[in-house]
Design a protein around this motif. Sequence first.
Motif, PDB file in Angstrom:
ATOM      1  N   ALA A  67     -12.793   0.860   6.723  1.00 56.01           N
ATOM      2  CA  ALA A  67     -11.335   0.828   6.550  1.00 56.01           C
ATOM      3  C   ALA A  67     -10.851  -0.605   6.327  1.00 56.01           C
ATOM      4  O   ALA A  67     -10.009  -0.859   5.455  1.00 56.01           O
ATOM      5  CB  ALA A  67     -10.652   1.426   7.780  1.00 56.01           C
ATOM      6  N   ILE A  68     -11.390  -1.538   7.100  1.00 51.26           N
ATOM      7  CA  ILE A  68     -10.956  -2.939   6.961  1.00 51.26           C
ATOM      8  C   ILE A  68     -11.404  -3.494   5.608  1.00 51.26           C
ATOM      9  O   ILE A  68     -10.653  -4.187   4.923  1.00 51.26           O
ATOM     10  CB  ILE A  68     -11.482  -3.789   8.143  1.00 51.26           C
TER      11      ILE A  68
ATOM     12  N   MET B  89      -4.320   6.091   6.103  1.00 51.11           N
ATOM     13  CA  MET B  89      -5.792   6.129   6.064  1.00 51.11           C
ATOM     14  C   MET B  89      -6.377   4.878   6.755  1.00 51.11           C
ATOM     15  O   MET B  89      -7.398   4.953   7.430  1.00 51.11           O
ATOM     16  CB  MET B  89      -6.297   6.203   4.619  1.00 51.11           C
ATOM     17  N   TYR B  90      -5.707   3.755   6.534  1.00 49.61           N
ATOM     18  CA  TYR B  90      -6.165   2.504   7.154  1.00 49.61           C
ATOM     19  C   TYR B  90      -6.121   2.632   8.677  1.00 49.61           C
ATOM     20  O   TYR B  90      -7.084   2.305   9.382  1.00 49.61           O
ATOM     21  CB  TYR B  90      -5.284   1.356   6.668  1.00 49.61           C
TER      22      TYR B  90
ATOM     23  N   ALA C 275      -6.146   5.381  10.397  1.00 48.27           N
ATOM     24  CA  ALA C 275      -7.143   6.366  10.837  1.00 48.27           C
ATOM     25  C   ALA C 275      -8.524   5.706  10.930  1.00 48.27           C
ATOM     26  O   ALA C 275      -9.265   5.916  11.892  1.00 48.27           O
ATOM     27  CB  ALA C 275      -7.177   7.539   9.867  1.00 48.27           C
ATOM     28  N   GLY C 276      -8.844   4.904   9.924  1.00 53.58           N
ATOM     29  CA  GLY C 276     -10.128   4.195   9.921  1.00 53.58           C
ATOM     30  C   GLY C 276     -10.248   3.263  11.117  1.00 53.58           C
ATOM     31  O   GLY C 276     -11.306   3.169  11.744  1.00 53.58           O
ATOM     32  N   LEU C 277      -9.159   2.581  11.440  1.00 59.53           N
ATOM     33  CA  LEU C 277      -9.199   1.656  12.581  1.00 59.53           C
ATOM     34  C   LEU C 277      -9.464   2.394  13.894  1.00 59.53           C
ATOM     35  O   LEU C 277      -9.922   1.795  14.856  1.00 59.53           O
ATOM     36  CB  LEU C 277      -7.872   0.893  12.694  1.00 59.53           C
ATOM     37  N   HIS C 278      -9.169   3.672  13.893  1.00 58.14           N
ATOM     38  CA  HIS C 278      -9.458   4.469  15.090  1.00 58.14           C
ATOM     39  C   HIS C 278     -10.790   5.206  14.959  1.00 58.14           C
ATOM     40  O   HIS C 278     -11.079   6.123  15.730  1.00 58.14           O
ATOM     41  CB  HIS C 278      -8.309   5.446  15.378  1.00 58.14           C
ATOM     42  N   GLY C 279     -11.574   4.808  13.964  1.00 56.25           N
ATOM     43  CA  GLY C 279     -12.937   5.326  13.839  1.00 56.25           C
ATOM     44  C   GLY C 279     -13.044   6.726  13.275  1.00 56.25           C
ATOM     45  O   GLY C 279     -14.060   7.398  13.457  1.00 56.25           O
ATOM     46  N   MET C 280     -11.995   7.170  12.562  1.00 53.40           N
ATOM     47  CA  MET C 280     -12.062   8.532  11.998  1.00 53.40           C
ATOM     48  C   MET C 280     -12.812   8.523  10.666  1.00 53.40           C
ATOM     49  O   MET C 280     -12.669   7.573   9.884  1.00 53.40           O
ATOM     50  CB  MET C 280     -10.655   9.068  11.748  1.00 53.40           C
ATOM     51  N   SER C 281     -13.541   9.600  10.412  1.00 57.84           N
ATOM     52  CA  SER C 281     -14.246   9.713   9.138  1.00 57.84           C
ATOM     53  C   SER C 281     -13.228   9.964   8.030  1.00 57.84           C
ATOM     54  O   SER C 281     -12.072  10.323   8.307  1.00 57.84           O
ATOM     55  CB  SER C 281     -15.235  10.878   9.189  1.00 57.84           C
TER      56      SER C 281
ATOM     57  N   PHE D  69     -16.788   3.499  10.426  1.00 51.36           N
ATOM     58  CA  PHE D  69     -15.572   3.914   9.714  1.00 51.36           C
ATOM     59  C   PHE D  69     -14.485   2.842   9.814  1.00 51.36           C
ATOM     60  O   PHE D  69     -13.719   2.632   8.872  1.00 51.36           O
ATOM     61  CB  PHE D  69     -15.065   5.260  10.250  1.00 51.36           C
ATOM     62  N   CYS D  70     -14.460   2.191  10.952  1.00 52.01           N
ATOM     63  CA  CYS D  70     -13.483   1.111  11.123  1.00 52.01           C
ATOM     64  C   CYS D  70     -13.830  -0.041  10.172  1.00 52.01           C
ATOM     65  O   CYS D  70     -12.949  -0.609   9.511  1.00 52.01           O
ATOM     66  CB  CYS D  70     -13.513   0.641  12.575  1.00 52.01           C
TER      67      CYS D  70
ATOM     68  N   LEU E 132      -3.958  -3.854  13.280  1.00 52.71           N
ATOM     69  CA  LEU E 132      -5.395  -4.107  13.435  1.00 52.71           C
ATOM     70  C   LEU E 132      -5.755  -4.223  14.915  1.00 52.71           C
ATOM     71  O   LEU E 132      -6.717  -3.613  15.386  1.00 52.71           O
ATOM     72  CB  LEU E 132      -5.782  -5.387  12.685  1.00 52.71           C
TER      73      LEU E 132
ATOM     74  N   ARG F 231      -8.178  -3.630  -1.480  1.00 53.39           N
ATOM     75  CA  ARG F 231      -6.917  -3.135  -2.064  1.00 53.39           C
ATOM     76  C   ARG F 231      -5.898  -4.262  -2.161  1.00 53.39           C
ATOM     77  O   ARG F 231      -5.218  -4.413  -3.163  1.00 53.39           O
ATOM     78  CB  ARG F 231      -6.349  -2.008  -1.191  1.00 53.39           C
TER      79      ARG F 231
ATOM     80  N   ARG G 266      -9.200  -1.997   2.849  1.00 46.16           N
ATOM     81  CA  ARG G 266      -7.855  -2.584   2.813  1.00 46.16           C
ATOM     82  C   ARG G 266      -7.895  -3.978   2.166  1.00 46.16           C
ATOM     83  O   ARG G 266      -7.030  -4.329   1.364  1.00 46.16           O
ATOM     84  CB  ARG G 266      -7.280  -2.692   4.218  1.00 46.16           C
TER      85      ARG G 266
ATOM     86  N   LEU H 148       0.850  -1.197   0.000  1.00 43.90           N
ATOM     87  CA  LEU H 148       0.000   0.000   0.000  1.00 43.90           C
ATOM     88  C   LEU H 148       0.885   1.246   0.000  1.00 43.90           C
ATOM     89  O   LEU H 148       2.046   1.204   0.401  1.00 43.90           O
ATOM     90  CB  LEU H 148      -0.910   0.023   1.231  1.00 43.90           C
TER      91      LEU H 148
END
Lengths: 242, 269
Positions: free
Chosen positions: B12-13, A97-98, A100-106, B8-9, B100, B19, B16, A90
């Motif tokens: 994201a998963i 970004m991944y 950030a997403g795992l921490h619940g960010m928009s 959002f989590c 993760l 991708r 990924r 990646l």
Amino acid sequence: MTLEARGISFHYGRKRVLNDVSFTLADGRFHALLGPNGAGKSTLFGLLTRLLALQQGDILLGGVSLKRQPATAMHQIGVVFQQNALDLDLTVQQNLMYHAGLHGMSLKESRLRCARELERFELSERAGTPVRQLNGGHRRRVEIARALLHQPSILLLDEPSVGLDVPSRETLNRHVRQLCDDSGLTVLWATHLIEEVRPDDQILILHQGRLLADSDGHSLCRDKGTSSLAETFRTLTGEEVS
Amino acid sequence: MSLQHYWFCFLAIQTREWRRFWQQRTRFVSALVRPLLWLMVFAAGFRAVLGVSIIPPYQTYITYETYIAPGLCAMIILFNSMQGALSMVYDRELGSMRVLLMSPLPRPFLLITKLLAMGVVSVGQVYIFLLIARLIDVEPPAWGYLAILPALAMTALMLGALGLLIATWIKQLENFAGVMNFVIFPMFFLSSALYPLWKMQEASPWLYWICQFNPFTHAVESIRFALYLQWDTEAYVTTTAVTVVLCALATAGFRPQRTRILGTRTGGN
């Protein structure tokens, strides 16, 4: 924010790796966790980051127990692991970004924070570069940027300079110290290299699973009657320092 | 943590996983080649040998290709799930699994979301397989394609959880390859994917009972019935129950310290 470890012991099967370890990381200070290979540093990091389950003792972040309120506590921690934990295929931006997403960010918030961290670490031009194409120093910077993305109060770095050449190691060390000074971040930097530690730092010496010292470098040298940190380390552990 | 954080989590998963999947496009092709070979070569060869009589959900005599198509759909998910579990071992050895698990969201949620993300990729592959199968006269009713979606999702989650459970106990990538032979092949061959169970019963009653107890049989049957717009309660209930149990076991039993997740051997420093 302070981090307090209380009476931590840990064993793999019958092998005891940590033995009643207690310490406090003071708010906004740089702490060096010094110990030879096999001292128990990675296990301690595993416990601080909840990758290992606490067997004995507790860890408090700003008074919040990692055991009882893991979500609240984990949000306060940013971690850089000893081994690369980036997805090499990646891009730099996608990795951030991944996270950030795992921490619940928009998405919007993620993009904003990514841009800010990339700029802070002078990585903006490499945002679209696959991590595989970056050198070791840049990868480490990406990992630190990622660790800070969710704005933690405590940054834990487990031997972050492993595999880097001397100039990159120094730059990285300087950079993290700057972060500590500028943004009041509490830092725990684990290392087995004495050259990465300064006498002003709060130093924790871990040896064979026991915490042998928890003090600033000057006091340590004074108490042990030694002239350098290397000598203090040798006196305490009986081992030569790297 | 609000629902928004979870959403959002989740995204994201999912992103990924897609991708990663896109970067490993050859995996997509190889995942399709296998069932297509079974459908076009194996089934053509065995068509004359294995006559299939009228059995539910079919209302007339069918070709062998038509019979094995649902089984091959389940096979795609089976191989993908095990490959997904393999990628979790790989992730673990490379360290991305640590990222993760460092999320403040609950670990069961993270693991189930990861399984679902892998499942979505598998379901996409199944649909492409069914479209190609249509070219060789495997033509279920049009609504059947929609009706199988819950069955496919359930199968993907069940097999993903099984893969995760196995991956939890596997310390190294090399060991995992061996386990594949003890999971994929027995699960696939001891099921109704390739032959109706009544044929198995004629050949060997005890093998028949093993097939009956194999949850993969029920997953295949739930897909088969749904594809022909029918409902097999026993298959659905069994698949759902096994999915719930496996998900609970896999998430509750997930212990990073059993693995090399810290990048060092357990018992190291």
